[in-house]
Design a protein around this motif. Structure first.
Motif, PDB file in Angstrom:
ATOM      1  N   ASP A  30       0.821  -1.209   0.000  1.00  0.00           N
ATOM      2  CA  ASP A  30       0.000   0.000   0.000  1.00  0.00           C
ATOM      3  C   ASP A  30       0.856   1.261   0.000  1.00  0.00           C
ATOM      4  OD1 ASP A  30       0.980  -0.278   2.527  1.00  0.00           O
ATOM      5  OD2 ASP A  30      -0.958  -0.419   3.526  1.00  0.00           O
ATOM      6  N   THR A  31       2.152   1.108   0.283  1.00  0.00           N
ATOM      7  CA  THR A  31       3.110   2.200   0.118  1.00  0.00           C
ATOM      8  C   THR A  31       4.221   1.695  -0.791  1.00  0.00           C
ATOM      9  OG1 THR A  31       4.235   1.489   2.147  1.00  0.00           O
ATOM     10  CG2 THR A  31       2.638   3.279   2.342  1.00  0.00           C
ATOM     11  N   PHE A  32       4.499   2.456  -1.841  1.00  0.00           N
ATOM     12  CA  PHE A  32       5.484   2.008  -2.841  1.00  0.00           C
ATOM     13  C   PHE A  32       5.821   3.161  -3.765  1.00  0.00           C
ATOM     14  CE2 PHE A  32       1.160   1.157  -4.217  1.00  0.00           C
ATOM     15  CZ  PHE A  32       1.111   1.712  -5.475  1.00  0.00           C
ATOM     16  N   LYS A  33       6.917   3.021  -4.484  1.00  0.00           N
ATOM     17  CA  LYS A  33       7.261   3.979  -5.519  1.00  0.00           C
ATOM     18  C   LYS A  33       6.476   3.626  -6.774  1.00  0.00           C
ATOM     19  CE  LYS A  33       9.971   6.998  -3.760  1.00  0.00           C
ATOM     20  NZ  LYS A  33       9.498   8.402  -3.691  1.00  0.00           N
ATOM     21  N   SER A  34       5.806   4.614  -7.350  1.00  0.00           N
ATOM     22  CA  SER A  34       4.878   4.346  -8.453  1.00  0.00           C
ATOM     23  C   SER A  34       5.554   4.308  -9.814  1.00  0.00           C
ATOM     24  CB  SER A  34       3.768   5.403  -8.469  1.00  0.00           C
ATOM     25  OG  SER A  34       4.322   6.691  -8.562  1.00  0.00           O
ATOM     26  N   SER A  35       6.885   4.408  -9.833  1.00  0.00           N
ATOM     27  CA  SER A  35       7.629   4.228 -11.080  1.00  0.00           C
ATOM     28  C   SER A  35       8.823   3.322 -10.805  1.00  0.00           C
ATOM     29  CB  SER A  35       8.087   5.579 -11.648  1.00  0.00           C
ATOM     30  OG  SER A  35       8.892   6.260 -10.709  1.00  0.00           O
ATOM     31  N   ILE A  36       9.432   2.822 -11.847  1.00  0.00           N
ATOM     32  CA  ILE A  36      10.532   1.867 -11.721  1.00  0.00           C
ATOM     33  C   ILE A  36      11.850   2.606 -11.886  1.00  0.00           C
ATOM     34  CG2 ILE A  36      11.609  -0.187 -12.729  1.00  0.00           C
ATOM     35  CD1 ILE A  36       8.808  -1.030 -13.677  1.00  0.00           C
ATOM     36  N   LEU A  37      12.715   2.520 -10.871  1.00  0.00           N
ATOM     37  CA  LEU A  37      13.982   3.235 -10.897  1.00  0.00           C
ATOM     38  C   LEU A  37      15.125   2.269 -11.211  1.00  0.00           C
ATOM     39  CD1 LEU A  37      15.264   6.036 -10.439  1.00  0.00           C
ATOM     40  CD2 LEU A  37      15.692   5.334  -8.071  1.00  0.00           C
ATOM     41  N   LEU A  38      15.754   2.486 -12.375  1.00  0.00           N
ATOM     42  CA  LEU A  38      16.916   1.694 -12.776  1.00  0.00           C
ATOM     43  C   LEU A  38      18.187   2.483 -12.492  1.00  0.00           C
ATOM     44  CD1 LEU A  38      15.865   0.287 -16.278  1.00  0.00           C
ATOM     45  CD2 LEU A  38      15.345  -0.602 -14.017  1.00  0.00           C
ATOM     46  N   ALA A  39      19.288   1.759 -12.266  1.00  0.00           N
ATOM     47  CA  ALA A  39      20.588   2.411 -12.060  1.00  0.00           C
ATOM     48  C   ALA A  39      21.662   1.646 -12.831  1.00  0.00           C
ATOM     49  CB  ALA A  39      20.929   2.461 -10.567  1.00  0.00           C
ATOM     50  N   TYR A  40      22.578   2.385 -13.420  1.00  0.00           N
ATOM     51  CA  TYR A  40      23.719   1.794 -14.139  1.00  0.00           C
ATOM     52  C   TYR A  40      24.997   2.456 -13.633  1.00  0.00           C
ATOM     53  CZ  TYR A  40      20.295  -0.100 -17.404  1.00  0.00           C
ATOM     54  OH  TYR A  40      19.242  -0.779 -17.958  1.00  0.00           O
ATOM     55  N   ARG A  41      26.071   1.645 -13.562  1.00  0.00           N
ATOM     56  CA  ARG A  41      27.345   2.197 -13.094  1.00  0.00           C
ATOM     57  C   ARG A  41      28.395   2.094 -14.199  1.00  0.00           C
ATOM     58  NH1 ARG A  41      30.448  -2.308 -11.338  1.00  0.00           N
ATOM     59  NH2 ARG A  41      29.186  -4.207 -11.141  1.00  0.00           N
ATOM     60  N   ASN A  42      29.450   2.889 -14.047  1.00  0.00           N
ATOM     61  CA  ASN A  42      30.523   2.943 -15.035  1.00  0.00           C
ATOM     62  C   ASN A  42      31.649   2.009 -14.618  1.00  0.00           C
ATOM     63  OD1 ASN A  42      32.340   3.575 -16.997  1.00  0.00           O
ATOM     64  ND2 ASN A  42      32.703   5.687 -16.326  1.00  0.00           N
ATOM     65  N   GLY A  43      31.695   0.829 -15.187  1.00  0.00           N
ATOM     66  CA  GLY A  43      32.741  -0.137 -14.852  1.00  0.00           C
ATOM     67  C   GLY A  43      32.699  -0.495 -13.388  1.00  0.00           C
ATOM     68  N   ASP A  44      33.837  -0.386 -12.729  1.00  0.00           N
ATOM     69  CA  ASP A  44      33.923  -0.723 -11.308  1.00  0.00           C
ATOM     70  C   ASP A  44      33.771   0.499 -10.414  1.00  0.00           C
ATOM     71  OD1 ASP A  44      34.370  -3.387 -11.925  1.00  0.00           O
ATOM     72  OD2 ASP A  44      36.531  -3.072 -12.157  1.00  0.00           O
ATOM     73  N   SER A  45      33.516   1.659 -11.010  1.00  0.00           N
ATOM     74  CA  SER A  45      33.415   2.884 -10.213  1.00  0.00           C
ATOM     75  C   SER A  45      32.048   2.972  -9.531  1.00  0.00           C
ATOM     76  CB  SER A  45      33.631   4.105 -11.104  1.00  0.00           C
ATOM     77  OG  SER A  45      32.490   4.311 -11.918  1.00  0.00           O
ATOM     78  N   ASP A  46      31.979   3.923  -8.607  1.00  0.00           N
ATOM     79  CA  ASP A  46      30.721   4.156  -7.899  1.00  0.00           C
ATOM     80  C   ASP A  46      29.835   5.164  -8.617  1.00  0.00           C
ATOM     81  OD1 ASP A  46      31.372   2.405  -5.859  1.00  0.00           O
ATOM     82  OD2 ASP A  46      32.428   3.946  -4.703  1.00  0.00           O
ATOM     83  N   HIS A  47      30.307   5.689  -9.740  1.00  0.00           N
ATOM     84  CA  HIS A  47      29.522   6.671 -10.486  1.00  0.00           C
ATOM     85  C   HIS A  47      28.310   5.990 -11.122  1.00  0.00           C
ATOM     86  CE1 HIS A  47      28.358  10.019 -12.872  1.00  0.00           C
ATOM     87  NE2 HIS A  47      28.669   9.436 -14.026  1.00  0.00           N
ATOM     88  N   LYS A  48      27.122   6.487 -10.768  1.00  0.00           N
ATOM     89  CA  LYS A  48      25.891   5.868 -11.264  1.00  0.00           C
ATOM     90  C   LYS A  48      25.025   6.900 -11.970  1.00  0.00           C
ATOM     91  CE  LYS A  48      25.633   2.628  -7.360  1.00  0.00           C
ATOM     92  NZ  LYS A  48      24.848   2.275  -6.159  1.00  0.00           N
ATOM     93  N   ILE A  49      24.239   6.419 -12.921  1.00  0.00           N
ATOM     94  CA  ILE A  49      23.192   7.247 -13.496  1.00  0.00           C
ATOM     95  C   ILE A  49      21.883   6.482 -13.357  1.00  0.00           C
ATOM     96  CG2 ILE A  49      24.659   8.519 -15.093  1.00  0.00           C
ATOM     97  CD1 ILE A  49      23.789   6.657 -17.294  1.00  0.00           C
ATOM     98  N   PHE A  50      20.807   7.252 -13.160  1.00  0.00           N
ATOM     99  CA  PHE A  50      19.507   6.639 -12.874  1.00  0.00           C
ATOM    100  C   PHE A  50      18.525   6.913 -14.011  1.00  0.00           C
ATOM    101  CE2 PHE A  50      21.508   7.165  -8.759  1.00  0.00           C
ATOM    102  CZ  PHE A  50      21.170   6.000  -8.085  1.00  0.00           C
ATOM    103  N   LEU A  51      17.620   5.965 -14.208  1.00  0.00           N
ATOM    104  CA  LEU A  51      16.533   6.115 -15.176  1.00  0.00           C
ATOM    105  C   LEU A  51      15.220   5.781 -14.483  1.00  0.00           C
ATOM    106  CD1 LEU A  51      15.346   6.501 -18.018  1.00  0.00           C
ATOM    107  CD2 LEU A  51      15.855   4.085 -18.463  1.00  0.00           C
ATOM    108  N   ASP A  52      14.315   6.754 -14.454  1.00  0.00           N
ATOM    109  CA  ASP A  52      12.999   6.563 -13.846  1.00  0.00           C
ATOM    110  C   ASP A  52      12.009   6.220 -14.954  1.00  0.00           C
ATOM    111  OD1 ASP A  52      11.458   6.464 -11.562  1.00  0.00           O
ATOM    112  OD2 ASP A  52      10.812   8.539 -11.708  1.00  0.00           O
ATOM    113  N   ILE A  53      11.415   5.026 -14.879  1.00  0.00           N
ATOM    114  CA  ILE A  53      10.516   4.555 -15.938  1.00  0.00           C
ATOM    115  C   ILE A  53       9.083   4.521 -15.426  1.00  0.00           C
ATOM    116  CG2 ILE A  53       9.954   2.654 -17.501  1.00  0.00           C
ATOM    117  CD1 ILE A  53      12.832   1.854 -17.534  1.00  0.00           C
ATOM    118  N   ASP A  54       8.240   5.391 -15.998  1.00  0.00           N
ATOM    119  CA  ASP A  54       6.810   5.327 -15.718  1.00  0.00           C
ATOM    120  C   ASP A  54       6.143   4.528 -16.841  1.00  0.00           C
ATOM    121  OD1 ASP A  54       6.874   7.041 -17.870  1.00  0.00           O
ATOM    122  OD2 ASP A  54       6.253   8.810 -16.750  1.00  0.00           O
TER     123      ASP A  54
END
Length: 758
Positions: free
Chosen positions: A664-688
């Motif tokens: 009954d409580t949740f995020k209403s879109s799907i959040l994806l994350a990708y990282r660059n190789g072994d680094s901690d740098h991430k970019i996110f994609l919010d998919i509705d």
């Protein structure tokens, strides 16, 4: 030369005198010999059709009334409504001509109005004159005619003159409402309407936005709102906070964060009425930005409201305040420099709550502060099998349950006892069907997921009124068969796009727009079978809509627009009451999106992995890919294509495990994350859902156009960021479309570039 005599449709005398005389005769015979009046209506229709065919060039010879209507409908000479009028007259005329016992004055009255519609249309289209045409008037028996009183009474009852006008049925006025609400022992259904008035229409009208009951006030909670109230989780959480602080002498600030129309006023009014012991100690600011001097802006107003919780006063504060506030206004307030006070403690609390982050924030508490976020309390729940809504379903139950404490059901029973019958009553009966209720609620959830609508309880109840109450509410016996179809719930549900944002969204979910094998088969059956009784019994699982369709049991009964009306009604009715049919035409991308949404909110790694692979395919197809793991960097319109190797590395660190079967409580879109190789740098994609639907089409081979790129601008920006993760600095693939050859540019072991054919 025109006759000075004024009679029914006399304005047609110079345009089609024969039709005009038949119209006059049908009105004269209406009370004396209804069956003959109906036949005259059919003759009138034939004369008008003959006039139309003479005016239209290259019209073929057509012998039957059916053929003439069918041809002119196909040539789009008629409007949709005019063809229905012709078909109504034709069907009634057939019955009057072939049934010796047929003598229905009610049917004659219906045709009188249809003849008027056709006459006005014909005059406006084919006459060069400019006569003033009077509005339609209901025929009255002539004083000299010997009509029995019982017949006169019956006619007046059928006409329901003014009594069923929904503008006149409401008994609640601003002056009487307060008096009525003070009397807690009043009966559930007040029986004070004149004979022929509709109690059900009156009660349902209270659901409308325009009704007195629609006015939300945090200080008032009416008996009607008490009956319609449904407990929600945010209410229970707020009650828990209040119970925790009820005996505390310390100050307390409760922030109710949300947006307009999410139910804050209703919630506060409910607590004031039902649980005053929890809330009496609190000062309530339901809209703090408008509660004080108009000369102050929002920030100045809030500073006055919250001064006791400033850093300067919080140590000695004993005040208790509930502040309902827009999330954007709160964000601005805690990030603004204030003149007199500072609010560092409040700012730290809000930041610690993660209210403005990707995390779910429903309830957060710290010392003197409590926060509830309406944004993450949804009006629907998600499960492994899809979405449900206990809230909307409970509201529907309030309106349609057959119970002695339900004023709507009591109103229905009272009307039926008084022989008051309209399409409102038929629609109410249809929506008492549990599966129909479920389908309506599912459609509401779809509008939220697909169109991102915010649908409050008030908006939902107004929607229920919209799909039950047609524009014109008249006695059922005075309603033509086509008008019944038009005023039926399935058609009101999908045909009233102009009434509200919800109804506009509903029109876009119309099942007649679906492509499915079962619909194709139904089209074939309707066009090849001569008797549709078997089809109706096979597809439609409710007796009420069968009564709407049964007058049109044979294909020969309908043509053109009339057939389309029947077909569209058939599909919509079947969708609403036939579970097997509904499943067969369900939108697969929507079902898959809900399943994936549930998986991302519960942390189902297998399903999450499959979804990442699905989106990876869409990413490569969006930009184009010459071979596995390579993605094009430039557009296909250029002389050669450049591609780089792109190894997508998904990340799921941002996801949390949740073992609940119903969320009954949740995020209403799907959040994806990708990282660059072994680094901690991430970019996110919010998919509705709209983006997922587009990416699903891309996976199936669809090529996105400029509008798609504009609509999915965040996805385009995401891909540009993702391209920075590629290996273009080490190697690139060059493709020449003209000769179909690939070349590789890469660095050798000495750091020099090598250009070689693949």
């Amino acid at each position: 030369m025109s006759s000075p005599e004024v009679y029914f449709l006399n304005f047609l005398e110079n345009v089609n005198p024969t039709a005009a005389q038949n119209a006059k005769k049908l009105e004269e015979l209406l009370f004396e010999d209804p069956s003959s009046s109906i036949i005259k209506a059919r003759v009138f229709a034939e004369e008008i059709l003959e006039g139309v065919l003479q005016n239209e060039k290259d019209a073929p010879f057509l012998s039957t009334l059916f053929d003439k209507i069918s041809y002119l409908a196909k040539e789009e000479v008629f409007t949709r409504d005019i063809q229905k009028s012709f078909d109504t007259i034709r069907l009634a005329g057939n019955k009057a001509a072939h049934d010796g016992k047929f003598n229905d004055i009610v049917e004659a009255f219906k045709l009188h109005k249809e003849v008027y519609k056709i006459g006005v249309w014909y005059y406006e289209v084919y006459s060069s004159e400019e006569a003033k045409i009077s509005a339609y008037e209901i025929p009255k028996p002539r004083p000299k005619e010997n009509i029995e009183e019982i017949v006169q009474k019956k006619i007046l009852e059928l006409l329901g003159t003014g009594i069923l006008d929904e503008d006149k049925v409401s008994t609640s006025t601003p002056e009487t409402t307060d008096i009525q609400e003070e009397n807690k022992d009043q009966e559930i259904l007040k029986k004070d309407l004149q004979s022929g008035g509709s109690y059900l229409l009156r009660e349902l009208s209270r659901l409308k936005d325009s009704s007195q009951e629609a006015i939300e006030n945090a200080s008032q909670f009416s008996t009607f709102k008490d009956y319609m109230h449904v407990d929600r989780k945010i209410q229970l959480d707020l009650e828990h906070i209040l119970e925790k602080n009820v005996n505390s002498r310390k100050g307390n600030l409760i922030l109710l964060c949300g947006s307009v129309g999410d139910g804050k006023s209703h919630l506060l009014a409910y607590l004031k009425e039902k649980k005053p012991q929890l809330i009496d100690q609190y000062t309530i600011f339901n809209d703090a930005t408008e509660s004080f001097s108009p000369s102050k802006n929002a920030m100045e107003t809030l500073e006055e409201v919250l001064q006791n919780f400033s850093d300067e006063k919080i140590g000695t504060c004993t005040h208790k305040v509930i502040l309902a506030i827009n999330m954007g206004v709160l964000h601005n307030f805690i990030n603004t420099e204030h003149n007199q006070y500072t609010y560092n403690a409040l700012q730290t609390f809000v930041e610690d709550s993660n209210l403005f982050s990707q995390d779910i924030t429903t309830y957060f508490s710290s010392e003197m502060f409590d926060l509830l976020s309406f944004a993450d309390y949804h009006s629907y729940e998600i499960t492994e099998k899809g979405a449900i809504s206990s809230f909307y379903s409970a509201l529907v139950e309030r309106v349609f349950k057959p119970a002695s404490d339900n004023p709507f059901y009591l109103a229905l029973e009272e009307d039926e006892k008084n022989n008051v019958k309209t399409m409102v009553h038929q629609n109410y009966r249809f929506l008492q069907n549990r599966f129909v209720q479920d389908q309506v609620v599912q459609l509401i959830i779809q509008t939220i997921v697909k169109k991102k609508l915010v649908i409050s309880a008030r908006s939902f109840l107004n929607f229920i009124a919209d799909i039950l109450i047609p524009d014109e509410v008249i006695n059922l016996e005075m309603t033509t068969e086509f008008d019944k179809l038009e005023a039926s719930l399935p058609n009101l549900l999908f045909n009233r796009r102009e009434r509200s944002a919800i109804m506009l969204a509903m029109s876009q979910l119309d099942p007649i727009h679906r492509r499915a094998e079962v619909i194709d088969q139904l089209v074939i059956d309707l066009n090849t079978l001569t008797d549709w009784n078997t089809l109706m019994k096979e597809y439609i699982k409710d007796e009420t809509p069968i009564s709407w369709l049964s007058p049109f049991v044979a294909k020969s009964s309908l043509t053109g627009h009339s057939f389309n009306t029947f077909f569209e009604s058939f599909i919509r009715i079947t969708f609403l009451c036939n579970e097997e049919f509904a499943l067969q035409i369900a939108e697969q991308s929507y079902e898959k999106y809900l399943k994936n949404l549930y998986s991302f909110n519960t942390g189902d790694k297998k399903q999450i992995r499959d979804f990442y692979e699905e989106i990876k395919t869409a990413i490569y197809k969006w930009k184009g890919s010459p071979k596995k793991d390579y993605i094009y960097m430039n557009k296909a319109s250029e002389k050669f294509r450049l591609a780089q190797k792109l190894n997508l590395r998904p990340s799921i660190d941002h996801l949390k495990q949740d073992d609940r079967e119903v969320l009954d409580t949740f995020k209403s879109s799907i959040l994806l994350a990708y990282r660059n190789g072994d680094s901690d740098h991430k970019i996110f994609l919010d998919i509705d859902f709209p983006l997922y639907q587009l990416l699903t089409k891309v996976q199936d081979g669809y090529r996105p156009n400029k509008k798609d790129e504009e609509d999915a601008i965040k996805f385009v920006e995401f891909i540009e960021k993702l391209m920075a993760f590629g290996d273009k600095k080490e190697e690139m693939l060059v493709y020449f479309p003209q000769d179909g050859k690939f070349y590789m540019i890469k660095r050798d072991d000495f750091g020099s570039f090598v250009f070689e054919r693949e």
